[in-house]
Design an enzyme around this catalytic site. Structure first.
Site, PDB file in Angstrom:
ATOM      1  N   ASP A  97       0.910  -1.194   0.038  1.00 52.16           N
ATOM      2  CA  ASP A  97       0.043  -0.035   0.030  1.00 52.16           C
ATOM      3  C   ASP A  97       1.107   1.140  -0.065  1.00 52.16           C
ATOM      4  O   ASP A  97       1.985   1.171  -0.002  1.00 52.16           O
ATOM      5  CB  ASP A  97      -0.922  -0.189   1.244  1.00 52.16           C
ATOM      6  CG  ASP A  97      -0.201  -0.069   2.430  1.00 52.16           C
ATOM      7  OD1 ASP A  97       0.982  -0.046   2.497  1.00 52.16           O
ATOM      8  OD2 ASP A  97      -0.763  -0.262   3.616  1.00 52.16           O
ATOM      9  N   ASP A 292      -8.453  -6.985   0.022  1.00 52.29           N
ATOM     10  CA  ASP A 292      -7.436  -7.505   0.884  1.00 52.29           C
ATOM     11  C   ASP A 292      -8.041  -7.053   2.365  1.00 52.29           C
ATOM     12  O   ASP A 292      -8.928  -6.061   2.383  1.00 52.29           O
ATOM     13  CB  ASP A 292      -6.125  -6.747   1.021  1.00 52.29           C
ATOM     14  CG  ASP A 292      -6.131  -5.223   1.371  1.00 52.29           C
ATOM     15  OD1 ASP A 292      -6.902  -4.369   0.668  1.00 52.29           O
ATOM     16  OD2 ASP A 292      -5.726  -5.002   2.638  1.00 52.29           O
ATOM     17  N   CYS A 356     -14.511 -28.111   5.997  1.00 52.38           N
ATOM     18  CA  CYS A 356     -13.494 -27.563   5.820  1.00 52.38           C
ATOM     19  C   CYS A 356     -12.086 -28.404   5.789  1.00 52.38           C
ATOM     20  O   CYS A 356     -11.971 -29.611   6.564  1.00 52.38           O
ATOM     21  CB  CYS A 356     -13.064 -26.432   6.813  1.00 52.38           C
ATOM     22  SG  CYS A 356     -11.475 -25.657   6.656  1.00 52.38           S
ATOM     23  N   CYS A 358      -8.880 -27.737   5.597  1.00 47.58           N
ATOM     24  CA  CYS A 358      -7.519 -26.912   6.271  1.00 47.58           C
ATOM     25  C   CYS A 358      -7.148 -27.947   7.212  1.00 47.58           C
ATOM     26  O   CYS A 358      -7.501 -28.782   7.954  1.00 47.58           O
ATOM     27  CB  CYS A 358      -7.873 -25.659   6.855  1.00 47.58           C
ATOM     28  SG  CYS A 358      -8.319 -25.578   8.518  1.00 47.58           S
ATOM     29  N   CYS A 361      -8.702 -27.968  10.890  1.00 43.07           N
ATOM     30  CA  CYS A 361      -9.982 -28.814  10.978  1.00 43.07           C
ATOM     31  C   CYS A 361      -9.729 -30.264  10.694  1.00 43.07           C
ATOM     32  O   CYS A 361     -10.643 -30.971  11.363  1.00 43.07           O
ATOM     33  CB  CYS A 361     -11.051 -28.330   9.979  1.00 43.07           C
ATOM     34  SG  CYS A 361     -11.613 -26.468  10.136  1.00 43.07           S
ATOM     35  N   HIS A 387      -6.989 -21.336   9.874  1.00 41.53           N
ATOM     36  CA  HIS A 387      -8.411 -21.694   9.576  1.00 41.53           C
ATOM     37  C   HIS A 387      -9.114 -20.603   8.719  1.00 41.53           C
ATOM     38  O   HIS A 387      -9.446 -20.809   7.737  1.00 41.53           O
ATOM     39  CB  HIS A 387      -9.350 -22.182  10.669  1.00 41.53           C
ATOM     40  CG  HIS A 387     -10.769 -22.489  10.427  1.00 41.53           C
ATOM     41  ND1 HIS A 387     -11.273 -23.449   9.457  1.00 41.53           N
ATOM     42  CD2 HIS A 387     -11.605 -21.556  10.514  1.00 41.53           C
ATOM     43  CE1 HIS A 387     -12.389 -23.102   9.504  1.00 41.53           C
ATOM     44  NE2 HIS A 387     -12.905 -21.711   9.842  1.00 41.53           N
TER      45      HIS A 387
HETATM   46 ZN   LIG Z   1     -10.418 -25.303   8.744  1.00 44.50          ZN
END
Ligand SMILES: [Zn+2]
Length: 405
Positions: A97, A292, A356, A358, A361, A387
Site C-alpha cells: 500500500d 485485502d 473445511c 484445512c 479442521c 483456518h
Molecule cells: Zn478449517
C-alpha cells in the site's frame, strides 16, 4: 509493463474470472490477499501460506504495509536485502500500500500540506514526512510487484466540500506518484535477479506496476468524478479506497457499484480493506478482482472464527457489528461467526467447520482450540489464523469456480 491481465468468463452480474500475470508469478482472480503488515502474515509462516486452501494452491499474492516497513526495519535495509520478497523469503507476487492509510489512521500530530504529510511515528514519536515522491521511493525499495499511488484518506463522516478538496489533493498526488514512478522504476532491487516464473515471458518487462486510487468518500458524484480523473491519468490497475471505514454496508456496496461503472473492464479492479466473507463474495460477483483485509487474521487472534452456514442457519446476532444491516440478516448468510472462547465449546469434539479441509479442521477440535485460546497459548493465534485464511481463500475459490461456469 510488468503486468498482464487476461479476462476470461464474465457473468451477467459483472463478476469475472481473470489471470493477473506479475513479475513473481500469476494470480487467479477474483483473489483475496492476506495482509502481511510487517512482512509477516501475523502468526503464520510462509510455507503454510503457500499451501492453505482446498486446492492446496495457497495464497498467490500477499500484501505488506509501506508505513510499517518504512519505520521498522527501514526501507533501505529491505532494499539492501534485495527487496521484501527476498527479505521475508516469499517468492510469489506481493503488493504494497502507499502508507497513506496508516499515516492517517495510526500516526499522531499530522500536518497535511499540498506537498505531503508530516507525522509522528506511533512507535517512538519521531517526526517523519511522506510525500507522493517519498512513498514511491520507499515502495520501489521494498520492490513489491504492485505499488499504490499515495492518497489522502478523508475522515468519516466528512462534508461534500471537505471530501471534494481531499479528493483533489489525491488526484494531484496520483499524478506526482506516476511521474516519480516512471522516472525511477528501474531502481527496483530485483530486476537483476533471475526469474523463476514461467509466465514472466508474457510480460514486456520485469518491473513493478502502479495502481491509482479512486477516492470521493460516500458521495456518488465525487466517486464518479474521481474515477474519471484517475482513469484519464492511466495506471496499470485501479483501486477503490476510503471504504469500509464505519459506513453502513449498503453505502459501501453503492459506492463500489458506481465506481465500477467508470473503471475500464480490461484492467484489474481492487477494493482496499474489505471485508467479511459474505462481503468479499458479493463484491467479487459485482466485478471486483482483488481485495485485502486484516479481518481473517485479526479476528483469529481475538478468537473469532468463520465457518460455513448449515441450511437455514441464522447468525447469532450478538456477533454482528453495528454497521451491518440486521434487516438483511434474515437470509441464511454464507458464513457464520463463532466466538471460540464461549463455554458451549468447552467439550465440543467437532472441528471448527466439518466441511473445511484445512490442516486445523483435519486435526483439532473446538474444545482444544477453546482451551488454547482461554489459556492464551501462542498456538491459538496460529491455528485460528490458518483456518480463517483457508476459509477466505476457499470462499474466493468457490466464487471463481461459479464464475467460470
Ligand atoms: Zn478449517
Amino acid at each position: 509493463m510488468g503486468l498482464k491481465f487476461e479476462v476470461g468468463a464474465t457473468a451477467q452480474s459483472g463478476g469475472r474470472r481473470a489471470a493477473l500475470h506479475l513479475p513473481h508469478g500469476s494470480v487467479e482472480t477474483p483473489v483475496f490477499m492476506p495482509v502481511g503488515t510487517a512482512a509477516t502474515v501475523k502468526a503464520v509462516q510462509q510455507e503454510t501460506l503457500e499451501r492453505i486452501g482446498t486446492d492446496g494452491a495457497g495464497a498467490e499474492i500477499i500484501l505488506a504495509n509501506t508505513y510499517h516497513l518504512y519505520l521498522r526495519p527501514g526501507h533501505e535495509l529491505v532494499r539492501r536485502a534485495g527487496g521484501v520478497h527476498r527479505f521475508m523469503s516469499w517468492r510469489r507476487p506481493m503488493l504494497t500500500d502507499s502508507g497513506g492509510f496508516q499515516v492517517f489512521s495510526l500516526s499522531k500530530l499530522r500536518k497535511v500540506t499540498d506537498d505531503g504529510v508530516e507525522f509522528r511515528s506511533h512507535l517512538d514519536g519521531s517526526k517523519h514526512f511522506f510525500s507522493p515522491e517519498h512513498s514511491m521511493e520507499v515502495q520501489i525499495a521494498l520492490g513489491a510487484d504492485v505499488m499504490m499511488a499515495f492518497d489522502e484518506c478523508v475522515e468519516t463522516p466528512a462534508t461534500w466540500q471537505r471530501t471534494r478538496d481531499s479528493m483533489a489533493l489525491t488526484h494531484a498526488w496520483a499524478a506526482r506518484s506516476k511521474a516519480y514512478f516512471e522516472a525511477h522504476r528501474h531502481e527496483v532491487p530485483w530486476t537483476a535477479v533471475p526469474n523463476t516464473s514461467d509466465k514472466s515471458a508474457l510480460l514486456d518487462d520485469r518491473t513493478q506496476c502502479l495502481f491509482g486510487i479512486v477516492q470521493g468518500g460516500m458521495y456518488a458524484d465525487l466517486r464518479r468524478e474521481s474515477a474519471e480523473r484517475i482513469v484519464e491519468m492511466g495506471f496499470n490497475g485501479y483501486a477503490i479506497g476510503g471504504l469500509a471505514v464505519g459506513e453502513p454496508r449498503e453505502i459501501t456496496r453503492e459506492m463500489i457499484a458506481r465506481t465500477l461503472e467508470i473503471l475500464p473492464k480490461d484492467k484489474p479492479r481492487y477494493v482496499m480493506g474489505v471485508g467479511y466473507p459474505d462481503e468479499i463474495e458479493q463484491y467479487a460477483r459485482m466485478g471486483v478482482d482483488m481485495m485485502d483485509c486484516v479481518l481473517p487474521t485479526r479476528a483469529a487472534r481475538h478468537g473469532l472464527l468463520f465457518r460455513r452456514a448449515l441450511p437455514g442457519e441464522r447468525q447469532d446476532e450478538g456477533e454482528l457489528t453495528d454497521q451491518e444491516n440486521t434487516a438483511a440478516s434474515g437470509a441464511t448468510p454464507s458464513a457464520i461467526r463463532m466466538n471460540i472462547k464461549r463455554v458451549e465449546y468447552a467439550e465440543d469434539q467437532r472441528p471448527i467447520d466439518p466441511a473445511c479441509v484445512c490442516p486445523v479442521c483435519q486435526r483439532y477440535t473446538r474444545a482444544y482450540l477453546r482451551h488454547l485460546f482461554v489459556s492464551k497459548e501462542p498456538l491459538a493465534a496460529t491455528l485460528n489464523s490458518i483456518h480463517n485464511l483457508a476459509f477466505y481463500l476457499d470462499t474466493m475459490q468457490r466464487v471463481r469456480s461459479s464464475l467460470a461456469e
